[in-house]
Design an enzyme around this catalytic site. Sequence first.
Site, PDB file in Angstrom:
ATOM      1  N   HIS A  97      49.970  42.651  20.357  1.00 48.98           N
ATOM      2  CA  HIS A  97      49.505  42.353  21.720  1.00 48.98           C
ATOM      3  C   HIS A  97      50.643  41.791  22.587  1.00 48.98           C
ATOM      4  CE1 HIS A  97      46.881  39.867  24.529  1.00 48.98           C
ATOM      5  NE2 HIS A  97      46.440  41.103  24.674  1.00 48.98           N
TER       6      HIS A  97
ATOM      7  N   ASP B 235      48.464  43.616  38.784  1.00 56.41           N
ATOM      8  CA  ASP B 235      48.340  43.498  37.325  1.00 56.41           C
ATOM      9  C   ASP B 235      46.865  43.337  36.972  1.00 56.41           C
ATOM     10  OD1 ASP B 235      48.725  42.869  34.660  1.00 56.41           O
ATOM     11  OD2 ASP B 235      49.399  40.820  35.044  1.00 56.41           O
TER      12      ASP B 235
ATOM     13  N   ALA C 204      43.291  44.482  34.356  1.00 55.59           N
ATOM     14  CA  ALA C 204      42.557  45.206  33.323  1.00 55.59           C
ATOM     15  C   ALA C 204      41.722  46.260  34.039  1.00 55.59           C
ATOM     16  CB  ALA C 204      41.648  44.241  32.569  1.00 55.59           C
TER      17      ALA C 204
ATOM     18  N   LYS D  43      35.607  56.374  37.867  1.00 56.79           N
ATOM     19  CA  LYS D  43      37.012  56.314  38.298  1.00 56.79           C
ATOM     20  C   LYS D  43      37.809  55.365  37.398  1.00 56.79           C
ATOM     21  CE  LYS D  43      35.497  57.327  42.935  1.00 56.79           C
ATOM     22  NZ  LYS D  43      35.518  56.981  44.343  1.00 56.79           N
TER      23      LYS D  43
HETATM   24  P1  NAI Z   1      42.537  39.761  37.980  1.00 56.08           P
HETATM   25  O1  NAI Z   1      41.190  40.394  38.142  1.00 56.08           O
HETATM   26  O2  NAI Z   1      42.628  38.297  38.062  1.00 56.08           O
HETATM   27  O3  NAI Z   1      43.561  40.381  39.038  1.00 56.08           O
HETATM   28  C1  NAI Z   1      43.800  41.750  39.120  1.00 56.08           C
HETATM   29  C2  NAI Z   1      44.731  42.068  40.273  1.00 56.08           C
HETATM   30  O4  NAI Z   1      44.014  41.954  41.479  1.00 56.08           O
HETATM   31  C3  NAI Z   1      45.937  41.144  40.387  1.00 56.08           C
HETATM   32  O5  NAI Z   1      47.091  41.896  40.613  1.00 56.08           O
HETATM   33  C4  NAI Z   1      45.639  40.289  41.595  1.00 56.08           C
HETATM   34  O6  NAI Z   1      46.809  39.991  42.312  1.00 56.08           O
HETATM   35  C5  NAI Z   1      44.748  41.198  42.418  1.00 56.08           C
HETATM   36  N1  NAI Z   1      43.807  40.405  43.204  1.00 56.08           N
HETATM   37  C6  NAI Z   1      42.742  39.697  42.739  1.00 56.08           C
HETATM   38  N2  NAI Z   1      42.096  39.112  43.763  1.00 56.08           N
HETATM   39  C7  NAI Z   1      42.760  39.456  44.896  1.00 56.08           C
HETATM   40  C8  NAI Z   1      42.586  39.194  46.286  1.00 56.08           C
HETATM   41  N3  NAI Z   1      41.596  38.416  46.727  1.00 56.08           N
HETATM   42  N4  NAI Z   1      43.474  39.717  47.150  1.00 56.08           N
HETATM   43  C9  NAI Z   1      44.481  40.503  46.737  1.00 56.08           C
HETATM   44  N5  NAI Z   1      44.701  40.804  45.435  1.00 56.08           N
HETATM   45  C10 NAI Z   1      43.860  40.294  44.540  1.00 56.08           C
HETATM   46  O7  NAI Z   1      43.185  40.227  36.588  1.00 56.08           O
HETATM   47  P2  NAI Z   1      42.489  40.774  35.271  1.00 56.08           P
HETATM   48  O8  NAI Z   1      42.106  42.192  35.474  1.00 56.08           O
HETATM   49  O9  NAI Z   1      41.435  39.810  34.819  1.00 56.08           O
HETATM   50  O10 NAI Z   1      43.719  40.711  34.241  1.00 56.08           O
HETATM   51  C11 NAI Z   1      44.246  39.448  33.839  1.00 56.08           C
HETATM   52  C12 NAI Z   1      45.457  39.615  32.953  1.00 56.08           C
HETATM   53  O11 NAI Z   1      45.075  40.156  31.721  1.00 56.08           O
HETATM   54  C13 NAI Z   1      46.561  40.523  33.488  1.00 56.08           C
HETATM   55  O12 NAI Z   1      47.774  39.809  33.429  1.00 56.08           O
HETATM   56  C14 NAI Z   1      46.600  41.698  32.523  1.00 56.08           C
HETATM   57  O13 NAI Z   1      47.884  42.236  32.313  1.00 56.08           O
HETATM   58  C15 NAI Z   1      46.088  41.044  31.264  1.00 56.08           C
HETATM   59  N6  NAI Z   1      45.525  41.989  30.306  1.00 56.08           N
HETATM   60  C16 NAI Z   1      46.257  42.317  29.195  1.00 56.08           C
HETATM   61  C17 NAI Z   1      45.766  43.169  28.234  1.00 56.08           C
HETATM   62  C18 NAI Z   1      46.577  43.515  27.032  1.00 56.08           C
HETATM   63  O14 NAI Z   1      46.031  44.094  26.106  1.00 56.08           O
HETATM   64  N7  NAI Z   1      47.850  43.224  26.983  1.00 56.08           N
HETATM   65  C19 NAI Z   1      44.417  43.753  28.364  1.00 56.08           C
HETATM   66  C20 NAI Z   1      43.752  43.401  29.599  1.00 56.08           C
HETATM   67  C21 NAI Z   1      44.280  42.522  30.520  1.00 56.08           C
END
Ligand code: NAI
Length: 350
Positions: free
Chosen positions: A116, A174, A176, A224
């Site tokens: 991971h 960034d 999921a 999508k």
């Molecule tokens: P999240 O839902 O908090 O954010 C997703 C994206 O939406 C971000 O880029 C954020 O800047 C943007 N965003 C959110 N609210 C916003 C707003 N009000 N205005 C503008 N942009 C906005 O992130 P999520 O999907 O919960 O992911 C969290 C972390 O988990 C990430 O760092 C991801 O890389 C990581 N992850 C890693 C996995 C792995 O297997 N390595 C698997 C799944 C997630």
Amino acid sequence: MIVERSKLKELMKNKLQKAGLSPEHAEQTAEILTWSDERGYHSHGAVRVEYYSERIFKGGINNQPNFKFEKTGPASAIFHGDNGCGYPASVEAMKESIALAKESGVAVVGIEKISHSGSIGYYVEMAAKEGLVALCVCQSDPMVVPYGGAEPFYGTNPIAFGAPTADERIVVFDMATTVQAWGKILDKRSRKEPIPDTWAVDESGHPTTDPNQVNALLPIAGPKGYGLMMMVDVLSGILLGLPYGHNVSSMYHDLSVGRDLGQLYIVIDPARFTDPQSFKENMSKSLDELTSVKAAPGFDRVNYPGERANLRRKAYEDQGGIEIVDDIYEYLISDDIHFDRYDHKNRFAE
Ligand code: NAI
């Protein structure tokens, strides 16, 4: 509780080292976990250290991997991760990808057989800091229904995109490809609160509002998001000759064996397409224009991707540290390596 950044990083580094990771790999991993926590991505910060420590201790993360960067063409390469820790493997692979993109204009680099790798936004930010544009996708363990399906098939397969500007701002998108992370459902369970019916499904594939009935998560935007998940799985799994779809290893199944996960980078040098300085200036102008768009009711302003994470980082800096759950802090300062809590559990660590 609030823990000063350098202290938090040191505690995580020490724990990972005690579990068996080399000092260099423990240092790189702790830095990225801290990067996540200070940006408010607490699902991918200190909360993970106990699980990683158990896996390292039990041999499921190779603590002496033989990393190898193998060029397969003028702009393509495979980075062999040897089932080492996903964080240092991803950092080393990105360093090589940056060098290759500067040399060839574009680098498409598959990372094969890693563990991971956490918040993948970190890796695209590395490229953006070098004036490059980058995309990263990676596999994760199956816990999401394909659109129309009642059984988990894909992982939360994240996508990250990074781009530089002419000023200090960096775009880091960034996410999921699921509506919500599993951690959010756990949180609702502990609070005895319902979840919106758009987050997850029960055993029969019906959307559920009961966090205790969740059998799988839902992709973002229905078909999508499901299509994006598939794209991630093809690029970071099938393309690299790795297990794919529901064959991807589970995070908690057997902590003594490597996970064989895949990840892919596409790194682009803007200089091969336009004047690189104009590119950065136009990126800055684009962010200025975006953030000047009239705010909708209920919003202060429009944020560019990565801005809110950066504001959280600044807020933590101003308050002199990062907020960490008390139990996690207690574990980090303890002498324990792990509590045998994750091995042979289901996809939700239960
Ligand atoms: P999240 O839902 O908090 O954010 C997703 C994206 O939406 C971000 O880029 C954020 O800047 C943007 N965003 C959110 N609210 C916003 C707003 N009000 N205005 C503008 N942009 C906005 O992130 P999520 O999907 O919960 O992911 C969290 C972390 O988990 C990430 O760092 C991801 O890389 C990581 N992850 C890693 C996995 C792995 O297997 N390595 C698997 C799944 C997630």
